[in-house]
Scaffold this active site. Structure first.
Site, PDB file in Angstrom:
ATOM      1  N   ASN A 221       0.849  -1.196   0.000  1.00 24.50           N
ATOM      2  CA  ASN A 221       0.000   0.000   0.000  1.00 24.50           C
ATOM      3  C   ASN A 221       0.882   1.242   0.000  1.00 24.50           C
ATOM      4  O   ASN A 221       2.106   1.142   0.036  1.00 24.50           O
ATOM      5  CB  ASN A 221      -0.963  -0.035   1.197  1.00 24.50           C
ATOM      6  CG  ASN A 221      -0.225  -0.084   2.522  1.00 24.50           C
ATOM      7  OD1 ASN A 221       0.505   0.839   2.873  1.00 24.50           O
ATOM      8  ND2 ASN A 221      -0.389  -1.193   3.254  1.00 24.50           N
TER       9      ASN A 221
ATOM     10  N   LYS B 252     -14.792   2.809  14.270  1.00 26.03           N
ATOM     11  CA  LYS B 252     -13.539   2.074  14.554  1.00 26.03           C
ATOM     12  C   LYS B 252     -13.160   2.194  16.028  1.00 26.03           C
ATOM     13  O   LYS B 252     -12.659   1.243  16.633  1.00 26.03           O
ATOM     14  CB  LYS B 252     -12.403   2.588  13.666  1.00 26.03           C
ATOM     15  CG  LYS B 252     -12.527   2.054  12.231  1.00 26.03           C
ATOM     16  CD  LYS B 252     -11.450   2.556  11.298  1.00 26.03           C
ATOM     17  CE  LYS B 252     -11.770   2.077   9.871  1.00 26.03           C
ATOM     18  NZ  LYS B 252     -10.929   2.674   8.854  1.00 26.03           N
TER      19      LYS B 252
HETATM   20  N1  CTP Z   1      -5.306  -2.297  11.500  1.00 25.12           N
HETATM   21  C1  CTP Z   1      -4.856  -3.449  12.093  1.00 25.12           C
HETATM   22  N2  CTP Z   1      -4.928  -4.644  11.439  1.00 25.12           N
HETATM   23  C2  CTP Z   1      -5.463  -4.714  10.217  1.00 25.12           C
HETATM   24  C3  CTP Z   1      -5.930  -3.542   9.584  1.00 25.12           C
HETATM   25  C4  CTP Z   1      -5.847  -2.342  10.256  1.00 25.12           C
HETATM   26  O1  CTP Z   1      -4.371  -3.396  13.217  1.00 25.12           O
HETATM   27  N3  CTP Z   1      -5.519  -5.884   9.604  1.00 25.12           N
HETATM   28  C5  CTP Z   1      -5.236  -1.033  12.247  1.00 25.12           C
HETATM   29  C6  CTP Z   1      -4.425   0.063  11.584  1.00 25.12           C
HETATM   30  O2  CTP Z   1      -3.075   0.043  12.029  1.00 25.12           O
HETATM   31  C7  CTP Z   1      -5.134   1.329  12.035  1.00 25.12           C
HETATM   32  C8  CTP Z   1      -6.562   0.877  12.229  1.00 25.12           C
HETATM   33  O3  CTP Z   1      -6.534  -0.531  12.346  1.00 25.12           O
HETATM   34  O4  CTP Z   1      -4.644   1.785  13.276  1.00 25.12           O
HETATM   35  C9  CTP Z   1      -7.500   1.268  11.123  1.00 25.12           C
HETATM   36  O5  CTP Z   1      -6.991   0.878   9.892  1.00 25.12           O
HETATM   37  P1  CTP Z   1      -7.783   1.210   8.559  1.00 25.12           P
HETATM   38  O6  CTP Z   1      -7.032   0.685   7.384  1.00 25.12           O
HETATM   39  O7  CTP Z   1      -8.209   2.660   8.547  1.00 25.12           O
HETATM   40  O8  CTP Z   1      -9.144   0.417   8.759  1.00 25.12           O
HETATM   41  P2  CTP Z   1      -9.571  -1.046   8.610  1.00 25.12           P
HETATM   42  O9  CTP Z   1      -9.784  -1.607   9.971  1.00 25.12           O
HETATM   43  O10 CTP Z   1      -8.681  -1.819   7.695  1.00 25.12           O
HETATM   44  O11 CTP Z   1     -11.020  -0.846   7.974  1.00 25.12           O
HETATM   45  P3  CTP Z   1     -11.470  -0.351   6.509  1.00 25.12           P
HETATM   46  O12 CTP Z   1     -10.436  -0.889   5.559  1.00 25.12           O
HETATM   47  O13 CTP Z   1     -12.814  -0.970   6.358  1.00 25.12           O
HETATM   48  O14 CTP Z   1     -11.530   1.140   6.563  1.00 25.12           O
END
Ligand code: CTP
Length: 432
Positions: free
Chosen positions: A225, A356
């Site tokens: 990413n 979240k």
């Molecule tokens: N995060 C995590 N483990 C994952 C994905 C995300 O610990 N597999 C954590 C990230 O480090 C961040 C938070 O969760 O602090 C939110 O990450 P984000 O990418 O914004 O959200 P997602 O939970 O992946 O949800 P979405 O993709 O639906 O927005």
């Protein structure tokens, strides 16, 4: 002597502690004296007014004119000069300083300081000041390794509460390789910022995750990413500046981790999860700035996938990675560690961040509109909103280093509500 230096001048913003400060740079007589010019330039760039005092030997390596041109101020070179003393007496310099930096601190200068001598422009000013003192030693490797030098440095740390940055390891002008190199001027400036900042995270162990994860498809390719790691690394640096003991779990990133921070390098979400499990036990605060991949390829080919064999269309089978932050939130007891998550959003930023916050059982969500220009992935600036149980608070857009301190201000406030705040601790800090 320097336990409560210059605190009467009010707290400094840890995002820019050198701004508006008076720094006295004492230049010792070693070949690294030429690097003091770069140090002075960087201190001025950070907003400090810089005065320079030089030993007689320093002037044999670099002319006072260099420093006068950089600072646009008279340089203090001779304790007994009638003109110097008339315009910038050493007591005046000592009183005006918020911080004294000795660079390079040679073995001889360290010995004279440790003996409490006041026999030239530098030692007399240092002995007279109540400001904190930061030593940046530079000398031959054997001089640095000599037990007398070690004892002198220890005495300055223990008795006078002086701070030390470096020396670095490397090739020295005397042809030896080893410790003795003047710390990089930018690291000396960071150490100066550290000394001037309130240590409101002293005694706090902060665990930060940063950067992207890379999920391998084959030995040559991965799913990744756009995260650069800049925001998480800025948070690690900011926490360290404020006195925290910092561990940084860092995905593949070109950003240089801060000096003094313990780095655990990882590549995949699984490795990041394992590193978190290993480190979380000792942490008071966990900040999940890493952009963890939500999915990974179902299978990883041990050999490079050949275009010819794959054909014109390829279907990738992906499997979900665990939500590491939600796992931490579900496992913690009694609100420890304090959990800070990020929310990378492109729509309904605050509402999604609130979801979240609850779903991942965090204390604080740093919400990021990653579609906004100048915010989110890759860039040096950010614009975030802090979302917690009390509401949403907009942080003004700015450099990631500045935004990091505003996030930590909130962390400090939440911690203060949970336990007795950590006191301000200065001095006796060795950054290597
Ligand atoms: N995060 C995590 N483990 C994952 C994905 C995300 O610990 N597999 C954590 C990230 O480090 C961040 C938070 O969760 O602090 C939110 O990450 P984000 O990418 O914004 O959200 P997602 O939970 O992946 O949800 P979405 O993709 O639906 O927005």
């Amino acid at each position: 002597m320097t336990d409560a230096p210059r605190l009467d001048r009010g707290p400094r913003d840890p995002a820019a502690p050198l701004a508006g400060s008076h720094v006295l740079v004492g230049v010792g007589g070693g070949i690294a004296a030429y690097k003091a010019a770069e140090l002075v330039r960087l201190l001025i760039k950070a907003g400090a007014t810089v005065d320079v005092a030089m030993t007689a030997r320093a002037q044999q390596f670099v002319g006072p004119m260099t420093f006068q041109a950089l600072t646009r101020r008279p340089v203090f070179t001779d304790l007994f000069s009638l003109t110097d003393e008339a315009t910038i007496g050493h007591i005046q310099l000592a009183d005006r300083a918020d911080l004294v930096v000795i660079a390079p601190a040679t073995a001889n200068l360290i010995a004279r300081l440790a003996a409490g001598m006041a026999d030239d422009a530098v030692t007399s000013t240092v002995l007279a000041t109540r400001a904190p003192v930061l030593l940046a030693p530079a000398m031959n490797v054997n001089m640095w390794g000599h037990p007398l030098t070690a004892a002198n440095v220890q005495r300055l740390v223990d008795v006078a509460k002086y701070n030390v940055v470096g020396p670095g390891d490397g090739f020295l002008a005397c042809n030896w390789t080893g410790p003795g190199r003047l710390a990089d001027p930018k690291d000396i400036v960071e150490a100066a910022a550290h000394v001037l900042s309130a240590q409101d995270l002293a005694g706090t162990r902060v665990l930060v995750t940063a950067g992207p994860t890379q999920e391998a498809l084959d030995p040559a390719r991965y799913l990744g990413n756009r995260s650069s790691g800049k925001m998480g690394v800025a948070l690690a640096a900011a926490a360290q500046r404020r006195g925290a003991t910092v561990t940084l779990i860092l995905g593949p990133s070109a950003v240089e981790p801060p000096l003094g921070v313990r780095v655990v390098p990882v590549e995949t979400a699984a490795q990041l999860g394992a590193a978190l499990d290993a480190e979380v036990g000792g942490a008071d605060v966990v900040i999940m700035a890493a952009a963890v991949a939500d999915y990974r390829p179902m299978t990883v080919s041990p050999t490079k996938l050949k275009r010819g064999a794959l054909g014109p269309e390829v279907q990738l089978e992906l499997v979900a990675n665990p939500d590491l932050l939600a796992r931490l939130g579900a496992r913690r007891t009694g609100g420890t560690p304090l959990l800070v998550g990020f929310a990378a959003e492109t729509t309904d930023v605050i509402a999604n961040a609130r979801t979240k916050l609850a779903a991942k059982k965090c204390d604080l969500i740093v919400a990021n509109d990653v579609g906004e220009p100048g915010a989110g992935f890759g860039v040096d600036t950010n614009h975030v909103t802090l979302v917690d149980a009390a509401g949403a608070h907009d942080v003004p857009a700015g450099p990631k280093a500045q935004v990091a301190h505003r996030i930590l201000d909130r962390v400090v406030a939440v911690l203060a509500g949970k336990r007795t705040p950590a006191g301000s601790q200065r001095g006796k800090r060795v950054l290597r």
